[in-house]
Every structure is written in structure tokens, then in C-alpha cells.
Design a protein around this motif. Structure first.
Motif, PDB file in Angstrom:
ATOM      1  N   ASP A  53      13.945 -25.756  -2.263  1.00  0.00           N
ATOM      2  CA  ASP A  53      14.766 -26.644  -1.127  1.00  0.00           C
ATOM      3  C   ASP A  53      14.820 -28.095  -1.817  1.00  0.00           C
ATOM      4  OD1 ASP A  53      12.209 -27.825  -1.061  1.00  0.00           O
ATOM      5  OD2 ASP A  53      11.949 -26.906   1.108  1.00  0.00           O
ATOM      6  N   ALA A  54      15.218 -28.957  -1.008  1.00  0.00           N
ATOM      7  CA  ALA A  54      15.529 -30.214  -1.470  1.00  0.00           C
ATOM      8  C   ALA A  54      14.374 -30.959  -1.902  1.00  0.00           C
ATOM      9  CB  ALA A  54      16.511 -31.117  -0.250  1.00  0.00           C
ATOM     10  N   TYR A  55      13.160 -30.492  -1.159  1.00  0.00           N
ATOM     11  CA  TYR A  55      11.992 -31.185  -1.473  1.00  0.00           C
ATOM     12  C   TYR A  55      11.071 -30.639  -2.668  1.00  0.00           C
ATOM     13  CZ  TYR A  55      12.939 -33.306   3.142  1.00  0.00           C
ATOM     14  OH  TYR A  55      13.521 -34.097   3.993  1.00  0.00           O
ATOM     15  N   GLY A  56      11.818 -29.635  -3.279  1.00  0.00           N
ATOM     16  CA  GLY A  56      11.069 -28.822  -4.450  1.00  0.00           C
ATOM     17  C   GLY A  56      10.115 -27.879  -4.010  1.00  0.00           C
ATOM     18  N   ASN A  57      10.006 -27.238  -2.862  1.00  0.00           N
ATOM     19  CA  ASN A  57       9.261 -26.349  -2.159  1.00  0.00           C
ATOM     20  C   ASN A  57       9.884 -25.005  -2.560  1.00  0.00           C
ATOM     21  OD1 ASN A  57       7.315 -28.261  -1.095  1.00  0.00           O
ATOM     22  ND2 ASN A  57       8.732 -28.476   0.842  1.00  0.00           N
ATOM     23  N   THR A  58       9.279 -24.164  -2.700  1.00  0.00           N
ATOM     24  CA  THR A  58       9.515 -22.835  -2.951  1.00  0.00           C
ATOM     25  C   THR A  58      10.052 -21.926  -1.690  1.00  0.00           C
ATOM     26  OG1 THR A  58       8.022 -22.413  -4.763  1.00  0.00           O
ATOM     27  CG2 THR A  58       9.087 -20.402  -3.987  1.00  0.00           C
ATOM     28  N   LEU A  59      11.292 -21.330  -1.645  1.00  0.00           N
ATOM     29  CA  LEU A  59      11.689 -20.662  -0.459  1.00  0.00           C
ATOM     30  C   LEU A  59      11.223 -19.331  -0.196  1.00  0.00           C
ATOM     31  CD1 LEU A  59      15.806 -21.059  -1.283  1.00  0.00           C
ATOM     32  CD2 LEU A  59      14.266 -22.651   0.123  1.00  0.00           C
ATOM     33  N   SER A  60      11.054 -19.163   1.097  1.00  0.00           N
ATOM     34  CA  SER A  60      10.608 -17.736   1.628  1.00  0.00           C
ATOM     35  C   SER A  60      11.318 -16.695   0.886  1.00  0.00           C
ATOM     36  CB  SER A  60      10.351 -17.803   2.979  1.00  0.00           C
ATOM     37  OG  SER A  60      11.645 -17.919   3.452  1.00  0.00           O
ATOM     38  N   SER A  61      10.977 -15.325   1.279  1.00  0.00           N
ATOM     39  CA  SER A  61      11.697 -14.295   0.646  1.00  0.00           C
ATOM     40  C   SER A  61      12.991 -14.014   1.286  1.00  0.00           C
ATOM     41  CB  SER A  61      10.869 -13.021   0.824  1.00  0.00           C
ATOM     42  OG  SER A  61      10.401 -12.869   2.015  1.00  0.00           O
ATOM     43  N   SER A  62      12.798 -14.240   2.822  1.00  0.00           N
ATOM     44  CA  SER A  62      14.173 -14.207   3.570  1.00  0.00           C
ATOM     45  C   SER A  62      15.134 -15.203   3.257  1.00  0.00           C
ATOM     46  CB  SER A  62      13.910 -14.539   5.171  1.00  0.00           C
ATOM     47  OG  SER A  62      13.137 -15.541   5.441  1.00  0.00           O
ATOM     48  N   GLN A  63      14.588 -16.507   2.926  1.00  0.00           N
ATOM     49  CA  GLN A  63      15.520 -17.569   2.549  1.00  0.00           C
ATOM     50  C   GLN A  63      16.257 -17.411   0.967  1.00  0.00           C
ATOM     51  OE1 GLN A  63      12.875 -20.848   2.881  1.00  0.00           O
ATOM     52  NE2 GLN A  63      13.973 -21.786   4.888  1.00  0.00           N
ATOM     53  N   ARG A  64      15.619 -16.650   0.276  1.00  0.00           N
ATOM     54  CA  ARG A  64      15.974 -16.311  -1.044  1.00  0.00           C
ATOM     55  C   ARG A  64      16.973 -15.276  -1.086  1.00  0.00           C
ATOM     56  NH1 ARG A  64      10.444 -16.569  -2.708  1.00  0.00           N
ATOM     57  NH2 ARG A  64      10.262 -14.119  -2.624  1.00  0.00           N
ATOM     58  N   GLU A  65      16.932 -14.278  -0.270  1.00  0.00           N
ATOM     59  CA  GLU A  65      17.831 -13.227   0.068  1.00  0.00           C
ATOM     60  C   GLU A  65      19.297 -13.951   0.588  1.00  0.00           C
ATOM     61  OE1 GLU A  65      16.376 -10.351   2.341  1.00  0.00           O
ATOM     62  OE2 GLU A  65      14.616  -9.697   1.025  1.00  0.00           O
ATOM     63  N   LYS A  66      18.922 -14.909   1.238  1.00  0.00           N
ATOM     64  CA  LYS A  66      20.356 -15.620   1.961  1.00  0.00           C
ATOM     65  C   LYS A  66      21.019 -16.480   0.979  1.00  0.00           C
ATOM     66  CE  LYS A  66      21.406 -18.769   5.590  1.00  0.00           C
ATOM     67  NZ  LYS A  66      20.969 -19.659   6.721  1.00  0.00           N
ATOM     68  N   MET A  67      20.235 -17.191   0.171  1.00  0.00           N
ATOM     69  CA  MET A  67      21.044 -17.972  -0.861  1.00  0.00           C
ATOM     70  C   MET A  67      21.519 -17.107  -1.987  1.00  0.00           C
ATOM     71  SD  MET A  67      20.262 -21.019  -0.162  1.00  0.00           S
ATOM     72  CE  MET A  67      20.914 -21.633  -1.521  1.00  0.00           C
ATOM     73  N   GLN A  68      20.939 -15.893  -2.087  1.00  0.00           N
ATOM     74  CA  GLN A  68      21.618 -15.176  -3.127  1.00  0.00           C
ATOM     75  C   GLN A  68      22.887 -14.590  -2.679  1.00  0.00           C
ATOM     76  OE1 GLN A  68      20.450 -14.515  -6.222  1.00  0.00           O
ATOM     77  NE2 GLN A  68      22.483 -13.416  -6.472  1.00  0.00           N
ATOM     78  N   ARG A  69      22.712 -14.045  -1.585  1.00  0.00           N
ATOM     79  CA  ARG A  69      24.136 -13.737  -0.714  1.00  0.00           C
ATOM     80  C   ARG A  69      25.102 -14.927  -0.876  1.00  0.00           C
ATOM     81  NH1 ARG A  69      20.719 -11.396   3.164  1.00  0.00           N
ATOM     82  NH2 ARG A  69      21.077 -12.952   4.639  1.00  0.00           N
ATOM     83  N   LEU A  70      24.746 -16.052  -0.512  1.00  0.00           N
ATOM     84  CA  LEU A  70      25.474 -17.201  -0.656  1.00  0.00           C
ATOM     85  C   LEU A  70      25.985 -17.648  -2.076  1.00  0.00           C
ATOM     86  CD1 LEU A  70      23.814 -19.940   1.732  1.00  0.00           C
ATOM     87  CD2 LEU A  70      25.899 -18.762   2.054  1.00  0.00           C
TER      88      LEU A  70
END
Length: 326
Positions: free
Chosen positions: A105-122
Motif C-alpha cells: 500500500d501507500a505506506y509500504g505495508n504488504t497487502l492481504s491475500s484478498s487485496q492482492r487478488e483485487k489488485m491483480q484483477r485491477l
């Protein structure tokens, strides 16, 4: 002198006086009114001060810079909200949005698994929206190929831009049917290098291309003919600087190589000869004439010209110069 001419002369004199007055006022504004020292703008404090006596001439000036501070180049790039300039090296001129590959994310924190899937779809949908039709998909693939080959050949940014423009012209004029994207891309890179005076040999370009040499030559001739590109015959002197740098020759040897090629051109030796072969022979002959050590195998490895060709051209260069072979 007529009345009209007198009026014109008066207007011209008034204009000259006004310009002189404006120039004097501008010069006065750049000098300190107390000591006549040079004025300097202090953007951090919003003041204009004298560098000699420290007098504050103006204060509370408007700060036209960004509202954030940066202490290194990386931080400046990350905080800047201004995009890169438009470029012909991208199919959409660099105006579209690109979603980064990092799963943070914007603060350098690793995304969760659900957020990673969402970003991949985006990312997937973003790529689909960036290329709306087959023409843009074609252009995107070709410009990526041009950038890859230019990087492998060590070509600068301006040549990549020129190659991109040549490919766009070929695409707009419907010259691609019956020819591969890789073939037209390779021809565009070679033509751009020739046009900008930074030539690469056909063998060098063919080595980094994904097509065979015959298809490359055939496509290049077709593109040049159909687009009416003005490309001068390659000058062997244009290769000397690069070869001399890779062989670590002295400035004296490089200059002597250029002299050999100029003399050969005056004698008409260039006609029907490979410019790369002549350049290779010149960078071999010049160090020998300057009492420097060099071998034909070294020159052959750098220039990708056979030792037989180097020997033949070497003798011809020395004969044209009127020098006995070393």
C-alpha cells in the motif's frame, strides 16, 4: 525629408528611449538600492535579499514550488504528482495510468491475500482498457520490441523515439499486412539509427532481432521505399569512435583512422565496399602506424568482421594513403 518620414523617425526614437528606460529599470531592480550588490531570491523564507549587505528588499513573496519537502531523488519522485512527459515510445503516448507490480500500500505495508487478488484483477482490466483495439495492441507489442532491441544495441533515447515514429507511420499507411511486427520493428530501429548518424551494422541488428537476416533486409528496403525515408549511405567514419572506444585506442590512433578513411573516400575506395569493413581496417591500421600493439583477431572480435576482410581493406587503405604496409 517628407512629413511622413519625420513622423516615423520620431516614433522610432520614442520607442528606443522606452526600451532603454525599461532595460535600465530591470537592471536597477536586480541591484541592491543601498550598496548596489546583487540580489538573490530566498525561496525558503519568501524574501529577496542582497548578497553583499544582507538587506531584505522584498518579503512575503509567493512560493510557487510544491507544498512538500524532499531530501533525495527517490523521495522527490515518490511525492511528485506530475506525470512524465508524453512520449512516442508508448502506444498511448504515456498518458494512461499504470498500476505498479508491488503488492504494497501507500505506506509500504504488504497487502492481504484478498487485496492482492483485487489488485491483480485491477491490473488485468487496466491492461485491457489501455489497448482498446487491435491497432493499439499491435503498436504496444511493436514499441516494446523496439525498446528491447535499442537497449541491446546501446542506442540513445532520441533514436528510440525516431524508430517509434517510423513504425507509427508504417502502421498508419497500412504497410504491415503480409509482414511481421518484429520485421517492421527491426527495420524501424535500423532506419532510425542510420537517419540519426549513429549507425549499427546489419549483422549487429540481426543478432538482437527475432527474425532472420533476409526478412530483415527485405522489410527494411520496403519500408524505406514506401515511406520515402531520406537515408544517406553509411559513412565508415561514423563507426570509428565506437570501435576505438571498445578497443581502447589512443586519441592519436583514432584521429589517424579518420584520416585514412577520409583519404580513401577522396580516392573513391568507398564504392562497393562495406563501411563497417573499412572502419574495421582503419582502426587496425591506425594503431600500427602509431607504433601501438593491436591484432587482427582483437579488431575482428569487436567489429564482427572477418580477419580476411580486415587484411584486404587494410592494404587498400594504406595504398590509398601512399604508405607501405606495416
Amino acid at each position: 525629408m517628407t512629413e511622413t518620414q519625420t513622423t516615423v523617425e520620431r516614433q522610432r526614437a520614442v520607442s528606443n528611449r522606452e526600451q532603454t528606460s525599461d532595460r535600465e529599470e530591470s537592471e536597477d531592480q536586480q541591484l541592491c538600492p543601498e550598496c548596489g550588490g546583487r540580489l538573490e531570491s530566498d525561496t525558503e523564507h519568501g524574501e529577496t535579499i542582497c548578497t553583499e549587505c544582507g538587506l531584505v528588499v522584498e518579503e512575503d513573496e509567493i512560493d510557487r514550488g510544491p507544498e512538500w519537502r524532499a531530501f533525495d531523488a527517490a523521495e522527490k519522485d515518490s511525492k511528485s504528482r506530475v506525470g512524465a512527459p508524453t512520449t512516442k515510445m508508448m502506444h498511448d503516448d504515456g498518458l494512461s495510468t499504470n498500476i505498479g507490480w508491488q503488492d504494497k500500500d501507500a505506506y509500504g505495508n504488504t497487502l492481504s491475500s484478498s487485496q492482492r487478488e483485487k489488485m491483480q484483477r485491477l491490473r488485468t482490466w487496466n491492461e485491457r482498457f489501455r489497448t482498446r483495439d487491435s491497432k493499439e495492441r499491435n503498436l504496444k507489442q511493436a514499441l516494446g520490441e523496439i525498446d528491447r532491441m535499442a537497449s541491446a544495441l546501446g542506442l540513445p533515447e532520441d533514436i528510440r523515439e525516431t524508430a517509434s515514429v517510423i513504425y507509427r507511420r508504417a502502421l498508419d499507411e497500412d504497410l504491415l499486412p503480409g509482414r511481421s511486427i518484429e520485421g517492421v520493428s527491426t527495420a524501424s530501429v535500423y532506419a532510425a539509427a542510420r537517419q540519426t548518424g549513429t549507425p549499427r551494422s546489419i549483422d549487429e541488428v540481426a543478432q538482437v532481432s527475432r527474425i532472420d537476416e533476409m526478412e530483415f533486409k527485405r522489410t527494411y528496403r520496403y519500408i524505406v521505399r514506401e515511406l520515402n525515408l531520406e537515408i544517406q549511405p553509411a559513412d565508415p567514419v561514423q563507426y570509428v569512435g565506437r570501435f576505438a572506444s571498445e578497443l581502447d585506442l589512443s586519441d592519436e590512433s583514432e584521429q589517424r583512422a579518420r584520416e585514412l578513411l577520409r583519404t580513401a573516400k577522396e580516392e573513391g575506395l568507398h564504392s562497393g565496399k562495406s563501411p563497417v569493413g573499412l572502419a574495421a581496417a582503419a582502426v587496425y591500421a591506425a594503431p600500427l602506424l602509431c607504433n601501438e600493439e593491436i591484432t587482427q583477431s582483437q579488431v575482428s572480435e569487436v567489429t564482427d568482421i572477418s580477419e580476411v576482410t580486415i587484411r584486404n581493406r587494410y592494404k587498400e587503405l594504406l595504398e590509398a594513403k601512399g604508405v607501405t604496409a606495416v
